[in-house]
Enzyme design. Structure first.
Site, PDB file in Angstrom:
ATOM      1  N   CYS A   7       0.728  -1.370  -0.207  1.00  0.00           N
ATOM      2  CA  CYS A   7      -0.028   0.050   0.045  1.00  0.00           C
ATOM      3  C   CYS A   7       1.200   1.632  -0.593  1.00  0.00           C
ATOM      4  O   CYS A   7       1.946   1.080  -0.304  1.00  0.00           O
ATOM      5  CB  CYS A   7      -0.990  -0.143   1.472  1.00  0.00           C
ATOM      6  SG  CYS A   7      -0.085   0.059   2.639  1.00  0.00           S
ATOM      7  N   CYS A  80      -5.013  -0.572  -1.930  1.00  0.00           N
ATOM      8  CA  CYS A  80      -4.966   0.620  -2.329  1.00  0.00           C
ATOM      9  C   CYS A  80      -5.340   1.192  -3.574  1.00  0.00           C
ATOM     10  O   CYS A  80      -4.271   0.449  -4.783  1.00  0.00           O
ATOM     11  CB  CYS A  80      -4.479   1.413  -1.803  1.00  0.00           C
ATOM     12  SG  CYS A  80      -3.052   1.484  -1.669  1.00  0.00           S
ATOM     13  N   CYS A  87       2.273   0.137  -8.610  1.00  0.00           N
ATOM     14  CA  CYS A  87       2.566  -0.398  -7.989  1.00  0.00           C
ATOM     15  C   CYS A  87       3.522  -1.572  -8.258  1.00  0.00           C
ATOM     16  O   CYS A  87       3.850  -1.937  -9.397  1.00  0.00           O
ATOM     17  CB  CYS A  87       1.128  -1.942  -8.178  1.00  0.00           C
ATOM     18  SG  CYS A  87       1.232  -3.062  -6.761  1.00  0.00           S
TER      19      CYS A  87
END
Length: 138
Positions: A7, A80, A87
């Site tokens: 996250c 999230c 990512c």
């Protein structure tokens, strides 16, 4: 199986997911969590709601995804929207899952309303792990 939860800050959602999967797996998996822009400390509300179900995160350390750049994971799980967009899973990741969980720390309201939001988050992450990840880890 090796799993990395990511996250933005590694202060709540990814730490909660790490704790939940460790609890579900009973030591069968190597589970880690990390943040894109690591926070200075764990979110105390996240720690408290996990303690309510017997998972102690109070001694967990905040970690950056950069620590895992050379690591190979069977699954990378972004928890999230912001981390899903950015990512940066380690190159050796075999499969990336993208889940969207809203961070409740910015919500206004009473302390009890905030704790309810963290309980809801914990339960939603738990349900997603049970329904979407655990079947893949068998």
């Amino acid at each position: 199986k090796r799993i990395l939860f990511v996250c933005m800050d590694n202060a709540g959602r990814s730490q909660m997911a790490e704790g939940l999967l460790n609890d579900f797996g009973g030591g069968r998996f190597e589970v880690r969590s990390a943040g894109i822009k690591p926070a200075a400390a764990l979110n105390p509300d996240a720690v408290a709601v996990m303690q309510e179900i017997g998972i102690d995160m109070s001694h967990n350390k905040i970690k950056s995804v950069s620590l895992f750049r050379a690591s190979v994971f069977d699954f990378g799980v972004c928890v999230c929207d912001a981390s899903s967009e950015q990512c940066p899973m380690p190159a050796g990741g075999k499969r990336i899952l993208r889940w969207s969980f809203r961070e409740p720390s910015g919500l206004s309201g009473t302390p009890e309303q905030k704790m309810t939001a963290y309980r809801d988050l914990r339960d939603a992450i738990s349900a997603k792990i049970s329904s979407d990840l655990l079947p893949l880890l068998r």
